[in-house]
Design an enzyme around this catalytic site. Structure first.
Site, mmCIF file in Angstrom:
data_model
loop_
_atom_site.group_PDB
_atom_site.id
_atom_site.type_symbol
_atom_site.label_atom_id
_atom_site.label_comp_id
_atom_site.label_asym_id
_atom_site.label_seq_id
_atom_site.Cartn_x
_atom_site.Cartn_y
_atom_site.Cartn_z
ATOM 1 C CE1 TYR A 173 -4.351 -0.971 -0.405
ATOM 2 C CE2 TYR A 173 -3.404 -2.935 0.589
ATOM 3 C CZ TYR A 173 -4.411 -2.318 -0.118
ATOM 4 O OH TYR A 173 -5.486 -3.043 -0.566
ATOM 5 C CD GLN B 133 -15.998 -0.938 -9.525
ATOM 6 O OE1 GLN B 133 -15.923 -2.135 -9.327
ATOM 7 N NE2 GLN B 133 -16.054 -0.440 -10.745
ATOM 8 C CG HIS C 66 -14.215 -1.039 -3.649
ATOM 9 N ND1 HIS C 66 -13.957 -1.521 -4.920
ATOM 10 C CD2 HIS C 66 -15.342 -1.675 -3.233
ATOM 11 C CE1 HIS C 66 -14.892 -2.402 -5.264
ATOM 12 N NE2 HIS C 66 -15.748 -2.505 -4.266
ATOM 13 C CB CYS D 176 -6.662 2.527 15.192
ATOM 14 S SG CYS D 176 -6.477 1.378 16.566
ATOM 15 C CB CYS E 193 -5.405 2.347 21.558
ATOM 16 S SG CYS E 193 -5.667 1.506 19.998
ATOM 17 N N GLY F 281 -14.243 2.284 -17.597
ATOM 18 C CA GLY F 281 -12.996 1.636 -17.169
ATOM 19 C C GLY F 281 -13.148 0.634 -16.041
ATOM 20 C CD GLU G 23 -10.042 -5.941 -22.363
ATOM 21 O OE1 GLU G 23 -9.097 -6.065 -23.164
ATOM 22 O OE2 GLU G 23 -10.114 -6.552 -21.279
HETATM 23 C C1 BJW Z 1 -9.713 1.109 -19.691
HETATM 24 C C2 BJW Z 1 -8.527 1.764 -19.897
HETATM 25 C C3 BJW Z 1 -8.618 3.044 -20.429
HETATM 26 C C4 BJW Z 1 -8.018 -0.118 -19.090
HETATM 27 N N1 BJW Z 1 -9.826 3.569 -20.695
HETATM 28 N N2 BJW Z 1 -10.897 1.641 -19.972
HETATM 29 C C5 BJW Z 1 -21.225 -12.532 -6.363
HETATM 30 C C6 BJW Z 1 -20.685 -13.448 -7.241
HETATM 31 C C7 BJW Z 1 -19.357 -13.843 -7.134
HETATM 32 C C8 BJW Z 1 -18.532 -13.339 -6.129
HETATM 33 C C9 BJW Z 1 -19.060 -12.425 -5.256
HETATM 34 C C10 BJW Z 1 -20.390 -12.047 -5.371
HETATM 35 N N3 BJW Z 1 -20.642 -11.137 -4.392
HETATM 36 C C11 BJW Z 1 -19.507 -10.935 -3.677
HETATM 37 C C12 BJW Z 1 -18.540 -11.728 -4.157
HETATM 38 C C13 BJW Z 1 -17.147 -11.801 -3.659
HETATM 39 C C14 BJW Z 1 -16.275 -10.667 -4.099
HETATM 40 C C15 BJW Z 1 -16.308 -10.595 -5.617
HETATM 41 O O1 BJW Z 1 -16.993 -9.801 -6.216
HETATM 42 N N4 BJW Z 1 -15.513 -11.422 -6.266
HETATM 43 C C16 BJW Z 1 -15.465 -11.472 -7.727
HETATM 44 C C17 BJW Z 1 -14.120 -10.949 -8.199
HETATM 45 C C18 BJW Z 1 -15.709 -12.882 -8.174
HETATM 46 N N5 BJW Z 1 -16.718 -9.398 -3.496
HETATM 47 C C19 BJW Z 1 -16.326 -9.051 -2.259
HETATM 48 O O2 BJW Z 1 -15.618 -9.764 -1.570
HETATM 49 C C20 BJW Z 1 -16.835 -7.702 -1.753
HETATM 50 N N6 BJW Z 1 -17.419 -7.859 -0.482
HETATM 51 C C21 BJW Z 1 -18.500 -8.604 -0.279
HETATM 52 O O3 BJW Z 1 -19.091 -9.125 -1.177
HETATM 53 O O4 BJW Z 1 -18.874 -8.684 0.998
HETATM 54 C C22 BJW Z 1 -19.980 -9.545 1.274
HETATM 55 C C23 BJW Z 1 -20.145 -9.781 2.726
HETATM 56 C C24 BJW Z 1 -21.382 -10.144 3.161
HETATM 57 C C25 BJW Z 1 -21.561 -10.357 4.490
HETATM 58 C C26 BJW Z 1 -20.509 -10.209 5.368
HETATM 59 C C27 BJW Z 1 -19.261 -9.842 4.917
HETATM 60 C C28 BJW Z 1 -19.080 -9.629 3.585
HETATM 61 C C29 BJW Z 1 -15.688 -6.721 -1.557
HETATM 62 C C30 BJW Z 1 -14.984 -6.409 -2.826
HETATM 63 C C31 BJW Z 1 -13.759 -5.513 -2.552
HETATM 64 C C32 BJW Z 1 -12.903 -5.293 -3.782
HETATM 65 N N7 BJW Z 1 -11.660 -4.737 -3.391
HETATM 66 C C33 BJW Z 1 -10.708 -4.327 -4.409
HETATM 67 C C34 BJW Z 1 -9.436 -3.804 -3.718
HETATM 68 C C35 BJW Z 1 -9.673 -2.419 -3.109
HETATM 69 C C36 BJW Z 1 -8.497 -1.912 -2.368
HETATM 70 C C37 BJW Z 1 -7.281 -1.677 -3.205
HETATM 71 O O5 BJW Z 1 -7.319 -1.015 -4.265
HETATM 72 O O6 BJW Z 1 -6.244 -2.150 -2.798
HETATM 73 O O7 BJW Z 1 -11.283 -3.298 -5.235
HETATM 74 S S1 BJW Z 1 -10.339 -5.602 -5.603
HETATM 75 C C38 BJW Z 1 -10.272 -4.547 -7.012
HETATM 76 O O8 BJW Z 1 -11.367 -4.852 -7.915
HETATM 77 C C39 BJW Z 1 -10.537 -3.138 -6.477
HETATM 78 C C40 BJW Z 1 -11.408 -2.564 -7.555
HETATM 79 O O9 BJW Z 1 -12.139 -1.466 -7.066
HETATM 80 C C41 BJW Z 1 -12.272 -3.737 -7.945
HETATM 81 C C42 BJW Z 1 -12.894 -3.595 -9.315
HETATM 82 O O10 BJW Z 1 -11.939 -3.583 -10.321
HETATM 83 P P1 BJW Z 1 -12.117 -2.621 -11.582
HETATM 84 O O11 BJW Z 1 -12.105 -1.223 -11.159
HETATM 85 O O12 BJW Z 1 -13.263 -3.066 -12.389
HETATM 86 O O13 BJW Z 1 -10.721 -2.864 -12.341
HETATM 87 P P2 BJW Z 1 -10.319 -4.035 -13.371
HETATM 88 O O14 BJW Z 1 -8.840 -4.059 -13.378
HETATM 89 O O15 BJW Z 1 -11.026 -5.290 -13.096
HETATM 90 O O16 BJW Z 1 -10.844 -3.499 -14.784
HETATM 91 C C43 BJW Z 1 -10.250 -2.382 -15.437
HETATM 92 C C44 BJW Z 1 -11.032 -2.129 -16.718
HETATM 93 O O17 BJW Z 1 -10.536 -0.952 -17.284
HETATM 94 C C45 BJW Z 1 -10.886 -3.243 -17.769
HETATM 95 O O18 BJW Z 1 -12.187 -3.571 -18.250
HETATM 96 C C46 BJW Z 1 -10.051 -2.595 -18.866
HETATM 97 O O19 BJW Z 1 -10.397 -3.061 -20.157
HETATM 98 C C47 BJW Z 1 -10.401 -1.146 -18.677
HETATM 99 N N8 BJW Z 1 -9.387 -0.178 -19.119
HETATM 100 N N9 BJW Z 1 -7.481 0.891 -19.480
HETATM 101 C C48 BJW Z 1 -10.935 2.785 -20.433
HETATM 102 N N10 BJW Z 1 -7.485 3.765 -20.676
HETATM 103 ZN ZN ZN Z 2 -6.107 2.952 18.235
#
Ligand code: BJW
Ligand code: ZN
Length: 246
Positions: free
Chosen positions: A66, A100, A118, A126, A150, A187, A215
């Protein structure tokens, strides 16, 4: 680029526009995406770096990752995709950004109504006393720090896999999506839930869906209009075209 007449008509009459953004909008600022070619998850393991269990197993590794990403974010800035979204506020009454991304670049671009699903990489908190800390508090600290108040563990204020999204923010985002007239999906691979419900909620509410991506994605078949290319190029072209029409 030629823009469909229907899109321009919808934008001209829109009162409420929502931008749902993902990592791709920041790609042109030099921030790596998660999936696809060159994506972070091709070389790093999400279960080690972006999960609570991974953090508890190896806090220093996760902290170091991070801190590395924070430096990249600090050293870059918003690109024309972010600034165009901010500029839309001049022409449309109600503009909401539901992101996101954790990189704070929409804020830095000047958008005023941002819902971060997110969290934000520039904050820590903490795990024991829930005190929040800003970016400057542990700026050059290389190992996972302890809370000055703490002694509890400090973690980034981001949502990891298996964690709940901030419920009030998610509910507000869903409400805004349902009442939007036009919803841009920019994106994002739209595979991470529950965030990926946002465009589905917009569709359910009758919004006109526009995807901007280099894409096809999971939701390309669902949208009304798909603009294929870089968001930092398409969005400025779109606003210029739109300004010529109003
Ligand atoms: C361009 C470009 C240009 C490139 N111009 N375009 C239902 C089904 C299956 C699984 C699940 C479900 N529900 C929940 C889940 C589990 C899980 C999940 O979704 N998993 C799937 C991956 C299968 N979800 C979770 O765990 C979530 N929590 C949850 O569900 O809690 C439930 C719960 C219930 C009760 C008690 C407790 C819990 C939490 C999800 C957290 C995601 N975290 C991250 C990390 C954040 C911190 C960090 O940054 O370090 O978030 S993972 C990562 O993915 C990050 C992003 O925000 C997120 C989305 O990614 P994003 O933004 O779409 O990026 P990419 O890389 O995937 O895509 C980029 C795109 O840009 C591409 O399409 C390119 O083509 C395009 N691109 N250049 C335009 N120039
Ligand atoms: Zn503390």
């Amino acid at each position: 680029m030629e823009f469909p007449k229907e899109l321009i008509q919808k934008l001209k009459s829109a009162r409420s526009v929502l931008f749902f953004t993902g990592a791709g909008i920041s790609a042109e600022s030099g921030i790596e995406t998660f999936r696809g070619k060159g994506g972070l998850w091709n070389k790093m393991k999400p279960e080690e770096l972006a999960s609570f269990d991974g953090f508890m197993r190896n806090p220093n590794l996760v902290w170091e990752w991070y801190q590395y990403r924070r430096k990249i974010v600090r050293d870059t800035g918003p690109n024309p995709g972010h600034t165009t979204i901010a500029e839309f506020e001049k022409y449309i009454d109600d503009v909401t950004v539901v992101t996101q991304n954790v990189d704070n670049l929409h804020h830095r671009a000047g958008s005023t109504n941002i819902l971060e699903l997110h969290g934000n990489i520039e904050r820590n908190f903490c795990m024991d006393c829930r005190t929040f800390y800003g970016i400057k508090d542990f700026l050059d600290v290389e190992e996972a720090p302890k809370c000055p108040k703490c002694g509890g563990m400090i973690r980034p204020d981001v949502v990891w896999f298996g964690e709940m999204l901030p419920q009030d923010i998610f509910a507000e985002a869903e409400g805004k999506a349902k009442m939007s007239d036009v919803c841009f999906i920019v994106g994002t691979s739209a595979v991470v839930y529950p965030a990926a419900y946002i465009p589905l909620s917009a569709k359910e509410g009758g919004s006109y869906l526009v995807e901007i991506n280099i894409e096809p994605t999971e939701i390309t078949n669902l949208v009304n209009c798909s603009l294929m290319g870089k968001s930092g190029e398409i969005l400025p072209e779109l606003i210029n075209y739109f300004k010529g029409e109003i």
